[in-house]
Motif scaffolding. Structure first.
Motif, PDB file in Angstrom:
ATOM      1  N   GLY A 150       0.857  -1.304   0.007  1.00 30.57           N
ATOM      2  CA  GLY A 150       0.019  -0.091   0.171  1.00 30.57           C
ATOM      3  C   GLY A 150       0.740   1.350  -0.133  1.00 30.57           C
ATOM      4  O   GLY A 150       0.608   2.148  -0.809  1.00 30.57           O
ATOM      5  N   TYR A 151       1.792   1.390   0.957  1.00 29.78           N
ATOM      6  CA  TYR A 151       2.617   2.462   0.989  1.00 29.78           C
ATOM      7  C   TYR A 151       3.398   2.767  -0.383  1.00 29.78           C
ATOM      8  O   TYR A 151       3.884   3.877  -0.642  1.00 29.78           O
ATOM      9  CB  TYR A 151       3.489   2.372   2.220  1.00 29.78           C
ATOM     10  N   ALA A 152       4.255   1.567  -1.072  1.00 29.31           N
ATOM     11  CA  ALA A 152       4.768   1.622  -2.181  1.00 29.31           C
ATOM     12  C   ALA A 152       3.970   2.185  -3.247  1.00 29.31           C
ATOM     13  O   ALA A 152       4.521   3.071  -3.819  1.00 29.31           O
ATOM     14  CB  ALA A 152       5.347   0.134  -2.414  1.00 29.31           C
ATOM     15  N   LEU A 153       2.686   1.821  -3.506  1.00 31.18           N
ATOM     16  CA  LEU A 153       1.992   2.469  -4.433  1.00 31.18           C
ATOM     17  C   LEU A 153       1.605   3.945  -4.066  1.00 31.18           C
ATOM     18  O   LEU A 153       1.679   4.774  -5.009  1.00 31.18           O
ATOM     19  CB  LEU A 153       0.358   1.704  -4.226  1.00 31.18           C
ATOM     20  N   ASP A 184       3.610   6.017  -2.475  1.00 25.97           N
ATOM     21  CA  ASP A 184       4.624   6.592  -2.690  1.00 25.97           C
ATOM     22  C   ASP A 184       4.996   6.953  -4.059  1.00 25.97           C
ATOM     23  O   ASP A 184       5.507   7.997  -4.484  1.00 25.97           O
ATOM     24  CB  ASP A 184       5.866   5.852  -1.921  1.00 25.97           C
ATOM     25  N   ARG A 185       4.373   6.276  -4.726  1.00 26.36           N
ATOM     26  CA  ARG A 185       4.482   6.451  -6.531  1.00 26.36           C
ATOM     27  C   ARG A 185       3.320   7.084  -7.157  1.00 26.36           C
ATOM     28  O   ARG A 185       3.493   7.156  -8.238  1.00 26.36           O
ATOM     29  CB  ARG A 185       4.889   4.872  -7.144  1.00 26.36           C
ATOM     30  N   ASN A 186       2.425   7.376  -6.190  1.00 34.00           N
ATOM     31  CA  ASN A 186       1.062   8.069  -6.744  1.00 34.00           C
ATOM     32  C   ASN A 186       0.500   7.145  -7.482  1.00 34.00           C
ATOM     33  O   ASN A 186      -0.006   7.534  -8.661  1.00 34.00           O
ATOM     34  CB  ASN A 186       1.293   9.267  -7.255  1.00 34.00           C
ATOM     35  N   LEU A 187       0.507   5.663  -7.292  1.00 34.20           N
ATOM     36  CA  LEU A 187      -0.192   4.710  -8.152  1.00 34.20           C
ATOM     37  C   LEU A 187      -1.338   4.202  -7.618  1.00 34.20           C
ATOM     38  O   LEU A 187      -1.155   3.602  -6.474  1.00 34.20           O
ATOM     39  CB  LEU A 187       0.709   3.740  -8.521  1.00 34.20           C
ATOM     40  N   ASN A 188      -2.517   4.358  -8.223  1.00 30.79           N
ATOM     41  CA  ASN A 188      -3.590   3.585  -7.669  1.00 30.79           C
ATOM     42  C   ASN A 188      -3.904   4.079  -6.140  1.00 30.79           C
ATOM     43  O   ASN A 188      -3.839   3.171  -5.188  1.00 30.79           O
ATOM     44  CB  ASN A 188      -3.615   2.144  -7.889  1.00 30.79           C
ATOM     45  N   LEU A 189      -4.150   5.330  -5.930  1.00 29.70           N
ATOM     46  CA  LEU A 189      -4.300   5.445  -4.443  1.00 29.70           C
ATOM     47  C   LEU A 189      -5.465   4.767  -3.650  1.00 29.70           C
ATOM     48  O   LEU A 189      -5.545   4.747  -2.517  1.00 29.70           O
ATOM     49  CB  LEU A 189      -4.523   7.084  -4.435  1.00 29.70           C
ATOM     50  N   GLU A 190      -6.641   4.707  -4.531  1.00 29.07           N
ATOM     51  CA  GLU A 190      -7.846   4.023  -4.028  1.00 29.07           C
ATOM     52  C   GLU A 190      -7.335   2.513  -3.250  1.00 29.07           C
ATOM     53  O   GLU A 190      -7.694   2.036  -2.422  1.00 29.07           O
ATOM     54  CB  GLU A 190      -8.864   3.721  -4.940  1.00 29.07           C
ATOM     55  N   GLU A 191      -6.522   1.794  -4.307  1.00 30.51           N
ATOM     56  CA  GLU A 191      -6.139   0.534  -3.763  1.00 30.51           C
ATOM     57  C   GLU A 191      -5.059   0.636  -2.366  1.00 30.51           C
ATOM     58  O   GLU A 191      -5.092  -0.077  -1.551  1.00 30.51           O
ATOM     59  CB  GLU A 191      -5.425  -0.293  -5.028  1.00 30.51           C
ATOM     60  N   ALA A 192      -4.293   1.660  -2.549  1.00 36.60           N
ATOM     61  CA  ALA A 192      -3.214   1.944  -1.516  1.00 36.60           C
ATOM     62  C   ALA A 192      -3.997   2.216  -0.328  1.00 36.60           C
ATOM     63  O   ALA A 192      -3.763   1.695   0.964  1.00 36.60           O
ATOM     64  CB  ALA A 192      -2.365   3.022  -1.999  1.00 36.60           C
ATOM     65  N   GLN A 193      -5.054   2.859  -0.398  1.00 32.51           N
ATOM     66  CA  GLN A 193      -5.847   3.166   0.733  1.00 32.51           C
ATOM     67  C   GLN A 193      -6.507   2.026   1.451  1.00 32.51           C
ATOM     68  O   GLN A 193      -6.574   1.634   2.827  1.00 32.51           O
ATOM     69  CB  GLN A 193      -6.850   4.337   0.462  1.00 32.51           C
ATOM     70  N   ARG A 194      -7.133   1.328   0.588  1.00 31.85           N
ATOM     71  CA  ARG A 194      -7.727  -0.100   0.931  1.00 31.85           C
ATOM     72  C   ARG A 194      -6.894  -0.942   1.634  1.00 31.85           C
ATOM     73  O   ARG A 194      -7.132  -1.450   2.515  1.00 31.85           O
ATOM     74  CB  ARG A 194      -8.600  -0.478  -0.232  1.00 31.85           C
ATOM     75  N   LEU A 195      -5.719  -1.069   1.041  1.00 33.02           N
ATOM     76  CA  LEU A 195      -4.739  -2.025   1.608  1.00 33.02           C
ATOM     77  C   LEU A 195      -4.187  -1.640   3.139  1.00 33.02           C
ATOM     78  O   LEU A 195      -4.125  -2.182   3.962  1.00 33.02           O
ATOM     79  CB  LEU A 195      -3.496  -2.037   0.617  1.00 33.02           C
ATOM     80  N   ILE A 196      -3.837  -0.346   3.384  1.00 30.11           N
ATOM     81  CA  ILE A 196      -3.594   0.167   4.434  1.00 30.11           C
ATOM     82  C   ILE A 196      -4.415   0.237   5.176  1.00 30.11           C
ATOM     83  O   ILE A 196      -4.230  -0.134   6.731  1.00 30.11           O
ATOM     84  CB  ILE A 196      -2.840   1.627   4.181  1.00 30.11           C
ATOM     85  N   GLU A 197      -5.805   0.673   4.956  1.00 33.17           N
ATOM     86  CA  GLU A 197      -6.758   0.700   6.079  1.00 33.17           C
ATOM     87  C   GLU A 197      -7.024  -0.878   6.634  1.00 33.17           C
ATOM     88  O   GLU A 197      -7.337  -0.948   7.823  1.00 33.17           O
ATOM     89  CB  GLU A 197      -7.987   0.867   5.515  1.00 33.17           C
ATOM     90  N   VAL A 238      -1.844   8.421   3.491  1.00 37.19           N
ATOM     91  CA  VAL A 238      -2.955   8.414   2.403  1.00 37.19           C
ATOM     92  C   VAL A 238      -4.050   9.271   2.454  1.00 37.19           C
ATOM     93  O   VAL A 238      -4.216   9.846   1.579  1.00 37.19           O
ATOM     94  CB  VAL A 238      -3.870   7.064   2.751  1.00 37.19           C
ATOM     95  N   TYR A 239      -4.453   9.637   3.703  1.00 37.04           N
ATOM     96  CA  TYR A 239      -5.588  10.893   3.921  1.00 37.04           C
ATOM     97  C   TYR A 239      -4.652  12.167   3.540  1.00 37.04           C
ATOM     98  O   TYR A 239      -5.335  13.014   2.813  1.00 37.04           O
ATOM     99  CB  TYR A 239      -5.904  11.061   5.563  1.00 37.04           C
ATOM    100  N   PHE A 240      -3.462  12.502   3.838  1.00 36.62           N
ATOM    101  CA  PHE A 240      -2.822  13.750   3.652  1.00 36.62           C
ATOM    102  C   PHE A 240      -2.485  13.760   2.030  1.00 36.62           C
ATOM    103  O   PHE A 240      -3.187  14.809   1.466  1.00 36.62           O
ATOM    104  CB  PHE A 240      -1.360  13.508   4.044  1.00 36.62           C
ATOM    105  N   ARG A 241      -2.428  12.676   1.318  1.00 37.64           N
ATOM    106  CA  ARG A 241      -2.199  12.927   0.007  1.00 37.64           C
ATOM    107  C   ARG A 241      -3.574  13.139  -0.788  1.00 37.64           C
ATOM    108  O   ARG A 241      -3.623  13.533  -1.901  1.00 37.64           O
ATOM    109  CB  ARG A 241      -1.540  11.625  -0.594  1.00 37.64           C
ATOM    110  N   ARG A 242      -4.519  12.556  -0.122  1.00 39.12           N
ATOM    111  CA  ARG A 242      -5.925  12.501  -0.774  1.00 39.12           C
ATOM    112  C   ARG A 242      -6.779  13.872  -0.237  1.00 39.12           C
ATOM    113  O   ARG A 242      -7.848  14.040  -0.572  1.00 39.12           O
ATOM    114  CB  ARG A 242      -6.798  11.402  -0.750  1.00 39.12           C
ATOM    115  N   GLY A 243      -5.984  14.762   0.528  1.00 43.23           N
ATOM    116  CA  GLY A 243      -6.477  16.069   0.809  1.00 43.23           C
ATOM    117  C   GLY A 243      -7.336  16.139   2.220  1.00 43.23           C
ATOM    118  O   GLY A 243      -7.533  17.165   2.408  1.00 43.23           O
TER     119      GLY A 243
END
Length: 240
Positions: A132-135, A137-150, A169-174
């Motif tokens: 999740g964090y690797a995605l 960090d690369r700004n790749l598929n933020l929805e999947e990143a959030q789902r994994l980290i949650e 995740v929340y920071f990057r999504r505003g």
């Protein structure tokens, strides 16, 4: 007294039932003393000794990763993977090999390994958080990143590093308010962790809390070791 410990370990012969544990401890002590070349020599000898298996190659990979030789570490982890059919060890090896490729900036090789680790261990918080964090960090598929980290956070809510990932995740999504709440919680959990303090400083700065931001960056500077990180933090403290 690490030197006294090394002396004590020298009395354990290679044929002793505790020889493997002694080797691992010897390596850890040498790394703690900054004697990385000696630690690497012992790990290399253990991996090429008669009867060496996945554990010895994984140990070598760990030593190489500690020495920032990430491509070589990935090769060692690959050797370990070829020598084991243990599913529990396999997911760990895919994770650390993927992590080595990721730190070597080889995302093309890193992503399949990180996804394979998660396929083998879908409920392991460390595997969920790493991918999740690797995605993220690369700004790749933020929805999947959030789902994994949650999911990782739900499985291990008291883990400061995972809480930091969720906050980012929340920071990057505003959602800066929620990011700050989580980062403050993470800092209370792991007060000396440089990355969490730096992220909290970034979040404070973004919402105009510049005085507090500089305090957080200074807290991050206390534990920072890598020179590029130190220089980045000093620039932030000076210029924001």
């Amino acid at each position: 007294k690490p030197q006294a410990a090394l002396t004590a370990l020298s009395h354990i012969s290679p044929t002793d039932p505790f020889a493997v544990q002694a080797t691992s401890l010897r390596i850890a002590l040498l790394q703690g003393l900054g004697r990385h070349a000696e630690a690497l020599g012992i790990a290399q000898a253990a991996s090429t000794a008669p009867g060496a298996g996945a554990a010895e190659w994984m140990q070598l990979g760990d030593v190489l990763a500690e020495a920032q030789s990430h491509q070589d570490a990935a090769l060692a982890y690959g050797k370990a993977l070829a020598l084991t059919s243990d599913r529990d060890r396999q997911w760990q090896l895919y994770l650390v090999r993927g992590g080595s490729y990721e730190r070597a900036n080889d995302w093309k090789k890193a992503e399949p390994d990180l996804r394979k680790a998660l396929e083998l261990a879908p409920d392991q918080p460390v595997a969920l958080n790493y991918l999740g964090y690797a995605l993220l960090d690369r700004n790749l598929n933020l929805e999947e990143a959030q789902r994994l980290i949650e999911k990782a956070s739900a499985l291990r809510p008291q883990d400061g590093a995972i809480t930091d990932s969720l906050a980012w995740v929340y920071f990057r999504r505003g959602n800066y308010k929620r990011a700050i709440e989580l980062l403050e919680s993470a800092v209370r959990s792991v007060p000396a962790e440089p990355t969490i303090n730096e992220h909290l400083g970034d979040a404070y700065w973004h919402v105009g809390r510049k005085y507090e931001a500089r305090y957080s960056w200074r807290a991050a500077l206390v534990g920072a070791e890598d020179q590029p990180v130190v220089e980045r933090l000093r620039r932030k403290i000076d210029f924001g």
